[in-house]
Design an enzyme around this catalytic site. Structure first.
Site, PDB file in Angstrom:
ATOM      1  N   LYS A 218     -27.781 146.853 -45.763  1.00 27.78           N
ATOM      2  CA  LYS A 218     -27.518 147.560 -47.016  1.00 27.78           C
ATOM      3  C   LYS A 218     -27.200 149.032 -46.722  1.00 27.78           C
ATOM      4  O   LYS A 218     -26.222 149.572 -47.217  1.00 27.78           O
ATOM      5  CB  LYS A 218     -28.733 147.424 -47.933  1.00 27.78           C
ATOM      6  CG  LYS A 218     -28.585 148.127 -49.246  1.00 27.78           C
ATOM      7  CD  LYS A 218     -29.761 147.841 -50.165  1.00 27.78           C
ATOM      8  CE  LYS A 218     -29.694 148.742 -51.383  1.00 27.78           C
ATOM      9  NZ  LYS A 218     -30.794 148.510 -52.315  1.00 27.78           N
TER      10      LYS A 218
ATOM     11  N   GLU B 179     -32.817 149.014 -35.928  1.00 30.33           N
ATOM     12  CA  GLU B 179     -32.752 147.751 -35.177  1.00 30.33           C
ATOM     13  C   GLU B 179     -31.368 147.123 -35.289  1.00 30.33           C
ATOM     14  O   GLU B 179     -30.777 146.680 -34.301  1.00 30.33           O
ATOM     15  CB  GLU B 179     -33.797 146.761 -35.724  1.00 30.33           C
ATOM     16  CG  GLU B 179     -35.245 147.163 -35.522  1.00 30.33           C
ATOM     17  CD  GLU B 179     -35.820 147.966 -36.677  1.00 30.33           C
ATOM     18  OE1 GLU B 179     -35.037 148.643 -37.405  1.00 30.33           O
ATOM     19  OE2 GLU B 179     -37.047 147.938 -36.859  1.00 30.33           O
TER      20      GLU B 179
ATOM     21  N   GLY C  79     -32.773 144.890 -51.012  1.00 27.83           N
ATOM     22  CA  GLY C  79     -32.557 144.085 -49.807  1.00 27.83           C
ATOM     23  C   GLY C  79     -33.185 142.704 -49.909  1.00 27.83           C
ATOM     24  O   GLY C  79     -32.575 141.692 -49.562  1.00 27.83           O
ATOM     25  N   ARG C  80     -34.407 142.625 -50.415  1.00 25.84           N
ATOM     26  CA  ARG C  80     -35.104 141.335 -50.465  1.00 25.84           C
ATOM     27  C   ARG C  80     -34.638 140.466 -51.627  1.00 25.84           C
ATOM     28  O   ARG C  80     -35.128 139.350 -51.803  1.00 25.84           O
ATOM     29  CB  ARG C  80     -36.617 141.562 -50.502  1.00 25.84           C
ATOM     30  CG  ARG C  80     -37.090 142.508 -51.586  1.00 25.84           C
ATOM     31  CD  ARG C  80     -38.539 142.921 -51.355  1.00 25.84           C
ATOM     32  NE  ARG C  80     -39.013 143.911 -52.324  1.00 25.84           N
ATOM     33  CZ  ARG C  80     -38.865 145.223 -52.194  1.00 25.84           C
ATOM     34  NH1 ARG C  80     -38.225 145.726 -51.157  1.00 25.84           N
ATOM     35  NH2 ARG C  80     -39.347 146.055 -53.111  1.00 25.84           N
TER      36      ARG C  80
ATOM     37  N   GLU D 261     -43.389 142.920 -49.866  1.00 24.61           N
ATOM     38  CA  GLU D 261     -42.707 144.218 -49.940  1.00 24.61           C
ATOM     39  C   GLU D 261     -42.569 144.629 -51.413  1.00 24.61           C
ATOM     40  O   GLU D 261     -42.531 145.811 -51.733  1.00 24.61           O
ATOM     41  CB  GLU D 261     -41.338 144.142 -49.251  1.00 24.61           C
ATOM     42  CG  GLU D 261     -40.847 145.493 -48.769  1.00 24.61           C
ATOM     43  CD  GLU D 261     -39.598 145.437 -47.903  1.00 24.61           C
ATOM     44  OE1 GLU D 261     -38.533 145.097 -48.435  1.00 24.61           O
ATOM     45  OE2 GLU D 261     -39.677 145.725 -46.701  1.00 24.61           O
TER      46      GLU D 261
ATOM     47  N   HIS E 148     -52.325 120.443 -38.942  1.00 23.38           N
ATOM     48  CA  HIS E 148     -52.912 120.311 -37.604  1.00 23.38           C
ATOM     49  C   HIS E 148     -53.134 121.674 -36.976  1.00 23.38           C
ATOM     50  O   HIS E 148     -53.261 121.788 -35.758  1.00 23.38           O
ATOM     51  CB  HIS E 148     -51.999 119.437 -36.736  1.00 23.38           C
ATOM     52  CG  HIS E 148     -51.916 118.036 -37.262  1.00 23.38           C
ATOM     53  ND1 HIS E 148     -52.810 117.043 -36.897  1.00 23.38           N
ATOM     54  CD2 HIS E 148     -51.088 117.477 -38.174  1.00 23.38           C
ATOM     55  CE1 HIS E 148     -52.503 115.929 -37.550  1.00 23.38           C
ATOM     56  NE2 HIS E 148     -51.472 116.166 -38.339  1.00 23.38           N
TER      57      HIS E 148
ATOM     58  N   LYS F 283     -41.265 154.046 -39.468  1.00 26.04           N
ATOM     59  CA  LYS F 283     -39.932 154.255 -38.866  1.00 26.04           C
ATOM     60  C   LYS F 283     -39.826 155.662 -38.287  1.00 26.04           C
ATOM     61  O   LYS F 283     -39.315 155.865 -37.190  1.00 26.04           O
ATOM     62  CB  LYS F 283     -38.836 154.075 -39.924  1.00 26.04           C
ATOM     63  CG  LYS F 283     -38.687 152.665 -40.464  1.00 26.04           C
ATOM     64  CD  LYS F 283     -37.558 152.638 -41.491  1.00 26.04           C
ATOM     65  CE  LYS F 283     -37.533 151.339 -42.270  1.00 26.04           C
ATOM     66  NZ  LYS F 283     -36.564 151.332 -43.371  1.00 26.04           N
TER      67      LYS F 283
HETATM   68  O1  F6P Z   1     -37.574 148.654 -43.859  1.00 22.76           O
HETATM   69  C1  F6P Z   1     -37.567 147.770 -44.900  1.00 22.76           C
HETATM   70  C2  F6P Z   1     -36.169 147.515 -45.363  1.00 22.76           C
HETATM   71  O2  F6P Z   1     -35.672 148.634 -46.006  1.00 22.76           O
HETATM   72  C3  F6P Z   1     -36.093 146.294 -46.259  1.00 22.76           C
HETATM   73  O3  F6P Z   1     -36.393 146.590 -47.566  1.00 22.76           O
HETATM   74  C4  F6P Z   1     -34.700 145.853 -46.020  1.00 22.76           C
HETATM   75  O4  F6P Z   1     -34.494 144.529 -46.429  1.00 22.76           O
HETATM   76  C5  F6P Z   1     -34.588 146.030 -44.532  1.00 22.76           C
HETATM   77  O5  F6P Z   1     -35.310 147.223 -44.273  1.00 22.76           O
HETATM   78  C6  F6P Z   1     -33.211 146.124 -43.969  1.00 22.76           C
HETATM   79  O6  F6P Z   1     -32.495 147.168 -44.542  1.00 22.76           O
HETATM   80  P1  F6P Z   1     -30.925 147.266 -44.414  1.00 22.76           P
HETATM   81  O7  F6P Z   1     -30.328 146.079 -45.078  1.00 22.76           O
HETATM   82  O8  F6P Z   1     -30.538 148.562 -45.061  1.00 22.76           O
HETATM   83  O9  F6P Z   1     -30.577 147.264 -42.943  1.00 22.76           O
END
Ligand code: F6P
Length: 539
Positions: free
Chosen positions: A201, A207, A265-266, A351, A382, A502
């Protein structure tokens, strides 16, 4: 966003929570009002620890907390995410083409459908082999690089809808910055035939950007005579709200599929973030997924309490959390295809509702979001069910059953469903000491075999698993999360709690480059930094 504990319904529920009968005393009363249908999905709350009086008071709580008004404000585009000053309009992602919604001067339906159309064109081109890699070969692998909401929904949907997936394309989901994730994936891909979907987003998530850069370098290394730019345009597409960063990365606007800051995002798996899903199952089935989402929304937005499943499910979650003191919910899909559903729900629920401050800035004096986790049945049986049955924590359980299997393999499907229903029964009813003794168990073993029961269970029975049903299921949980947040008066759409980690990680990364910076941290962190550097540099 006043204090919910001040409402009459909350106070009545507090008394009810202290005196409600155990589930086994309630179960054989007429409980048909606790069973509802969402399309062909039956949601069965009869094994919850509720009676008619609690049910009616939950209905009152929903009214007193003005949940329906808040829902309507959200769906109309009011900036209900007030800490980020944003509308929350994931419900608009599944509005049909002929609906109308203009928010902040933007025709939302037009925007959504024009992106869907562009996604369809690309999906069809990849599926039919028209989209070619830099050496002219068709795409055989699609790698979605994203994390959190830019990974969990697409990865879950891919697993859930494997039976609907284009067989000659392999799909991979890389999220972790652990190099093992990307490296092990790339071992299974050929740069000439791999399409990378960079899903973010913000297009700034550390990452994802690191993995995307490594993937671009990997493709670059395979190119001998061409410029990187045309190669990137055949092997990289972006899903984002941030056109500037996408372009800085080198991805052309033509290969960017947009979504908007009003999609959390979620809550984004059916936005452009669903591109891998659309390539996998095709635009027509993706349309069915959207129809399923829509069906759940229509129920949530129009039905009264008696038939509004998300309202009921959300209010019940609050009942379990605040009045029965249950702090965790296990999501137990008896369907291998839904193996990733608990992981997906963890982000959606925790979240969203893991908040200790109300929207008005006041600290809460009551419990909010429960801990969600789970595992596909029967594997969980199990593993951790011992604690569910006889541990000292009460865990409420959502058991998801898919009635019609896609595979006919002896009596395995019947075995699977028998286990699901057995667990629902044993968790909720248990077996007391006299029943254990009556079954011939030696006296000294009786206490070990007593099953306390009284674990609230919801059984969600789906006719089969297809895109439409998956859409209904996901939207049901999204809406249920909203109801909980509205009752608690919290903002379910921000996530400030993830930011500090972060920032600190960035500072620690700098200390890895310049070890003297370790001294800026607390003693424990500084010692860990130094220990890591010693070990790293010995390797
Ligand atoms: O760090 C949490 C978050 O902001 C989530 O809410 C989101 O889904 C995820 O990181 C990834 O964010 P992006 O889509 O901006 O890479």
């Amino acid at each position: 966003m006043s204090d919910p504990t001040l409402t009459p319904a909350w106070q009545t529920l507090t008394l009810a929570g202290a005196s409600i009968a155990p589930i086994r005393e309630l179960i054989d009363q007429n409980r048909s009002e606790f069973r509802s249908n969402l399309g062909e999905i039956e949601v069965d709350f009869t094994r919850q620890r509720i009676d008619a009086s609690v049910w009616n008071t939950l209905k009152e709580l929903v009214v007193e907390r003005k949940v329906a008004d808040r829902r309507d404000q959200m769906c109309a585009g009011v900036h209900v995410n007030q800490t980020e000053d944003r509308a929350v309009l994931h419900s608009a992602l599944r509005l049909p083409r002929d609906s109308q919604l203009v928010v902040d001067g933007v025709d939302i339906v037009e925007a959504v459908h024009s992106v869907l159309e562009r996604m369809s064109v690309l999906a069809e081109r990849v599926r039919n082999g028209d989209w070619r890699g830099f050496t002219g070969k068709r795409i055989e692998s699609v790698v979605n690089i994203g994390i959190g909401g830019s990974d969990l929904g697409p990865a879950m949907a891919h697993q859930a809808l494997r039976a609907f997936t284009q067989p000659n394309i392999a799909f991979f989901f890389v999220s972790n910055v652990d190099p093992a994730d990307l490296v092990e994936t790339l071992k299974r891909c050929n740069p000439e035939t791999t399409l990378f979907i960079i899903a973010s987003k913000t297009f700034t998530t550390a990452e994802t950007m690191s993995n995307a850069q490594q993937a671009r370098d990997w493709v670059h290394k395979a190119v001998t005579s061409q410029d990187l730019e045309p190669v990137v345009s055949r092997h990289f597409v972006a899903l984002s709200t941030n056109e500037r960063e996408v372009s800085n990365f080198g991805i052309d606007a033509a290969n960017m599929f947009e979504f908007w800051d009003w999609v959390g995002g979620r809550y984004s798996m059916e936005s452009a973030i669903g591109l891998s899903t659309m390539i996998a199952i095709g635009p027509r089935q993706f349309g069915e997924l959207l129809n399923g989402f829509r069906q759940a929304d229509v129920n949530f937005q129009n039905e009264p309490w008696e038939t509004n499943i998300a309202m009921q499910m959300g209010a019940l979650a609050v009942w379990n959390r605040d009045f029965l003191g249950i702090n965790t919910t296990a999501v137990l899909p008896y369907a291998q295809y839904l193996e990733r559903f608990p992981a997906y729900l963890q982000q959606l629920t925790m979240e969203s509702n893991g908040k200790n401050v109300r929207s008005d800035g006041e600290s809460v004096s009551y419990d909010t979001g429960a801990i969600y986790w789970g595992e596909a049945g029967t594997n969980g049986q199990h593993s951790f069910y011992q604690l569910l049955h006889q541990g000292t924590n009460t865990v409420s359980c959502d058991i998801i059953v898919v009635a019609r299997a896609r595979h006919d393999l002896g009596d395995q499907q019947d075995m699977l469903v028998a286990n699901a229903l057995a667990q629902a029964s044993v968790l909720s009813l248990g077996m007391d000491a006299s029943e254990v003794a009556d079954s011939g168990v030696p006296a000294e073993l009786v206490p070990h075999k007593v099953m306390p029961g009284n674990r609230p269970v919801t059984v969600i029975m789906c006719p089969e698993l297809n895109p439409f049903v998956l859409g209904m299921l996901v939207a049901l949980y999204e809406n249920c999360v909203f109801v909980q947040g509205a009752i608690w008066g919290i903002n379910s759409f921000d996530q400030w709690g993830v930011e500090l980690g972060k920032q600190v990680a960035m500072g620690i990364s700098e200390a890895f480059e310049l070890p003297s910076l370790a001294a800026n941290f607390d003693q424990s962190t500084a010692a860990s930094i130094n220990r890591y550097l010693n070990l790293r540099d010995q390797g």
